[in-house]
Every structure is written in C-alpha cells, then in structure tokens.
Scaffold this motif. Structure first.
Motif, PDB file in Angstrom:
ATOM      1  N   GLU A 199       0.823  -1.207   0.000  1.00 13.90           N
ATOM      2  CA  GLU A 199       0.000   0.000   0.000  1.00 13.90           C
ATOM      3  C   GLU A 199       0.859   1.260   0.000  1.00 13.90           C
ATOM      4  O   GLU A 199       0.388   2.337  -0.361  1.00 13.90           O
ATOM      5  N   HIS A 200       2.131   1.115   0.421  1.00  7.02           N
ATOM      6  CA  HIS A 200       3.017   2.269   0.549  1.00  7.02           C
ATOM      7  C   HIS A 200       4.196   2.236  -0.415  1.00  7.02           C
ATOM      8  O   HIS A 200       4.832   3.270  -0.639  1.00  7.02           O
ATOM      9  N   HIS A 201       4.503   1.071  -0.966  1.00  8.65           N
ATOM     10  CA  HIS A 201       5.677   0.941  -1.833  1.00  8.65           C
ATOM     11  C   HIS A 201       5.303   0.167  -3.091  1.00  8.65           C
ATOM     12  O   HIS A 201       4.617  -0.867  -3.023  1.00  8.65           O
ATOM     13  N   THR A 202       5.764   0.638  -4.224  1.00  5.56           N
ATOM     14  CA  THR A 202       5.494  -0.054  -5.477  1.00  5.56           C
ATOM     15  C   THR A 202       6.074  -1.461  -5.457  1.00  5.56           C
ATOM     16  O   THR A 202       5.469  -2.416  -5.941  1.00  5.56           O
ATOM     17  N   ARG A 203       7.258  -1.563  -4.883  1.00  9.45           N
ATOM     18  CA  ARG A 203       7.946  -2.851  -4.779  1.00  9.45           C
ATOM     19  C   ARG A 203       8.400  -3.030  -3.341  1.00  9.45           C
ATOM     20  O   ARG A 203       8.933  -2.098  -2.733  1.00  9.45           O
ATOM     21  N   VAL A 204       8.202  -4.224  -2.800  1.00  9.84           N
ATOM     22  CA  VAL A 204       8.561  -4.490  -1.406  1.00  9.84           C
ATOM     23  C   VAL A 204       9.823  -5.347  -1.378  1.00  9.84           C
ATOM     24  O   VAL A 204       9.812  -6.507  -1.787  1.00  9.84           O
ATOM     25  N   SER A 205      10.898  -4.760  -0.897  1.00 15.15           N
ATOM     26  CA  SER A 205      12.167  -5.479  -0.798  1.00 15.15           C
ATOM     27  C   SER A 205      12.314  -6.094   0.587  1.00 15.15           C
ATOM     28  O   SER A 205      11.587  -5.746   1.526  1.00 15.15           O
ATOM     29  N   ALA A 206      13.290  -6.975   0.725  1.00 17.15           N
ATOM     30  CA  ALA A 206      13.578  -7.573   2.026  1.00 17.15           C
ATOM     31  C   ALA A 206      13.922  -6.497   3.042  1.00 17.15           C
ATOM     32  O   ALA A 206      13.587  -6.612   4.224  1.00 17.15           O
ATOM     33  N   GLU A 207      14.559  -5.416   2.601  1.00 16.62           N
ATOM     34  CA  GLU A 207      14.948  -4.344   3.502  1.00 16.62           C
ATOM     35  C   GLU A 207      13.747  -3.663   4.153  1.00 16.62           C
ATOM     36  O   GLU A 207      13.850  -3.139   5.267  1.00 16.62           O
ATOM     37  N   ARG A 208      12.601  -3.661   3.481  1.00 21.77           N
ATOM     38  CA  ARG A 208      11.407  -3.037   4.058  1.00 21.77           C
ATOM     39  C   ARG A 208      10.952  -3.769   5.317  1.00 21.77           C
ATOM     40  O   ARG A 208      10.253  -3.201   6.154  1.00 21.77           O
ATOM     41  N   VAL A 209      11.332  -5.042   5.457  1.00 20.04           N
ATOM     42  CA  VAL A 209      10.919  -5.855   6.604  1.00 20.04           C
ATOM     43  C   VAL A 209      12.075  -6.046   7.578  1.00 20.04           C
ATOM     44  O   VAL A 209      11.936  -5.824   8.782  1.00 20.04           O
TER      45      VAL A 209
END
Length: 331
Positions: free
Chosen positions: A192-202
């Motif tokens: 909902e906040h990022h076009t692409r979700v990377s491992a770094e987001r978690v």
C-alpha cells in the motif's frame, strides 16, 4: 596520491556513514598493517547537511587538524560520479572528496564491504555462535555477511587460501518473500506504501513498525506512541506482549533472508552484523531464527550444516574500513 602510495605506519580518519548515524574515529595503522582504533565519535546524519560539514564538525569536536588520509565506508553502492545514499539525503561526489575533506589519500567503499573486512580480521572472541555447527569460519570458500540496521546490508567475503576478496552487493534490495499468512498480510500492507517491497522493508529498523502494525490490526489494537527507537526498546525489554510478538516475527524474517543469502552464495556460512544484529545477539538464539534459516525444502539438511555467527565488535564498520585501507596500501 592513492591509498597505495600512502604507505603504512600512519594515522587516518575512518568513517562509517549510515542512514541514521555517521561514525568517525582516528585509527593508527602500524608498519605491519595492524590497526589500532581510537574512541568513536557518533553524529546524527540528520543534524548535518553533508559529509563535508560533518567532517568539519568532527575536527572541531576533536580540537585538532584531521589527518590527510582516510577510509570512508558509506551505505550506498559506490558507482558513477554521484553517490546517493539509500536511507539519507546526503549525496557524495567521489571525484571531489579529496578537495572537500582536505585529503592526500583515501578509499571509499560500501559500508558492508567494510564489515566484511572486519569479519575477515575478527578474533574468535568477536564471533558469537548462533546456529549450525559450532566451528571456526573456513579459510577457503564463501562467507555471507548479513546485517540489519537502518537498512539491510549484505556482502560476500571470499577466501581463497591466504587471500581474501570482498564483494560489495545490494542484496538487501531483493524481493521480500512471505512464508505464511501473517507475512502475506505484511506484504499486502507494505504494498500500500511501496510499489515494490524489498527484504529491507521488513528486515531493518523501520520493519519492526510495519510488523507491529499488521499484528495490531489482526488483534484490533492501537499502535503505541513513540518513534521506531521507542518501539525497539519496548520490544527488546519485553514490556509489551505485541511488541514481543513483532520482535519474534522480525527474527523469523531475518532467519529466512539470511538463509536465502547463504543459498545464493553456496550455500555458505553466515555472519550476522549491523546495528540491530548486535542488539539482537541475546535474542536470536532464543527465537525462531535458526528454524527459518534452515527451512529451505529439499536443502534443509544442507542448511542445518551451515554455521551462523554474529560479530560482536562494537564498531565493525570503522574497524573494517581501517583494515581495508591498510590492505590497499600494502598491495
């Protein structure tokens, strides 16, 4: 003048520039390449407009003229004429650094390349065993370095018998792969906040808040007051049951990502590093980290035979940057 020309037996400035903090120290490199690291100075990157102004502030704090040789590690890929940090507004121009900082010789490396150099030189007492066989790191082959902090750093240390090579990577930006229904919800929330979700987001400092928010929605609870630092303190102190659950989920995700990196590099032994890695040194052995690290289907048995350690040196970025300078000077 290059680092190679600088020789040994010198005093240098070492810097470890992350998204939140800029760490500095003076280091002495002896004629035999041995490094002695001085007392670190930690500045907030948000309090300074650029590396140059932070460098000037360092000189004022130390009350002296800074050495004209330096090793600078930065949390960004070192490519091109302009280096833009991933988690900080600072921008560096490598070709202008020497003039801006008053340097005769310097090296500029990725921050996790510096950590990999620290791992290569670490004493056995600086490495805490987490899971897998409790054996020393190998003298030959690949060693993966994985470290959560403001972002997620990943590097590769390759030992070839008497020689070591550090490979800089941006592996923290691979896609996040959910492994159960809770992580499916986490991925949907982050999308909902990022076009692409990377491992770094978690698997990074801000990731704990995202995990907590998903768990809070699951139980119809409110988010706690305070910033990410306060949330981490609450989780590590165990003063709130939902923050403890979020921390456990963070450790699960870190285990899964570390296992993926180990598979990519061999599989290979892993060393956990990073500012959060150090804070989790007592938490990870009691968490589901080891189970998730090895949960790789047909390769589970092979993964259980990979040693995972955690580096406890308080300033591996500074220590490693100094060693990288010493090594470059000796080549």
């Amino acid at each position: 003048m290059s680092a190679k020309d600088a020789g040994s037996g010198c005093e240098i400035v070492v810097a470890d520039i992350g998204g939140t903090h800029a760490r500095f120290a003076l280091a002495t490199i002896a004629a035999d390449g041995a490094v002695s690291l001085g007392e670190p100075v930690k500045l907030q990157t948000a309090d300074h407009a650029s590396l140059q102004t932070a460098w000037e502030a360092l000189g004022r704090m130390l009350g002296r003229t800074l050495p004209r040789e330096a090793a600078i590690a930065i949390a960004a890929p070192i490519q091109g004429e302009v280096v833009r940090m991933t988690n900080s507004p600072w921008t560096l121009h490598p070709g202008r650094l020497a003039d801006q900082l008053g340097l005769d010789a310097h090296i500029l490396i990725n921050d996790f390349a510096a950590v990999a150099h620290a791992v290569d030189c670490a004493e056995p007492d600086d490495l805490v065993h987490l899971t897998g066989p409790d054996i020393p790191l190998p003298d030959r082959g690949a060693i993966s370095i994985v470290g959560p902090g403001t972002g997620l750093g990943i590097a590769l240390l390759l030992r070839t018998g008497g020689h070591s090579h550090v490979v800089e990577t941006e592996g923290g930006h691979v896609d996040f792969a959910p492994l159960d229904s809770v992580e499916d919800r986490l991925l949907a929330h982050l999308r909902e906040h990022h076009t692409r979700v990377s491992a770094e987001r978690v698997v990074s400092g801000p990731g704990l808040r995202a995990i907590y928010r998903v768990l809070a929605e699951l139980e119809d609870r409110d988010m706690p007051r305070g910033d990410d630092k306060a949330l981490w303190s609450m989780a590590l102190e165990g003063t709130d049951s939902l923050s403890a659950a979020a921390l456990e989920r963070f450790c699960l995700c870190l285990g899964a990502v570390a296992g993926d990196v180990a598979l990519t590099h061999g599989p290979a032994p892993v060393v956990i590093a990073g500012g959060l890695g150090y804070r989790l040194r007592d938490v990870l052995p009691r968490s589901g980290f080891a189970e998730r690290f090895a949960a790789k289907g047909r390769y589970a048995a092979l993964m259980r035979n990979q040693s995972v350690k955690l580096i406890t040196h308080p300033e591996p970025g500074l220590f490693g940057a100094a060693h990288a300078f010493a090594k470059r000077s000796a080549d």
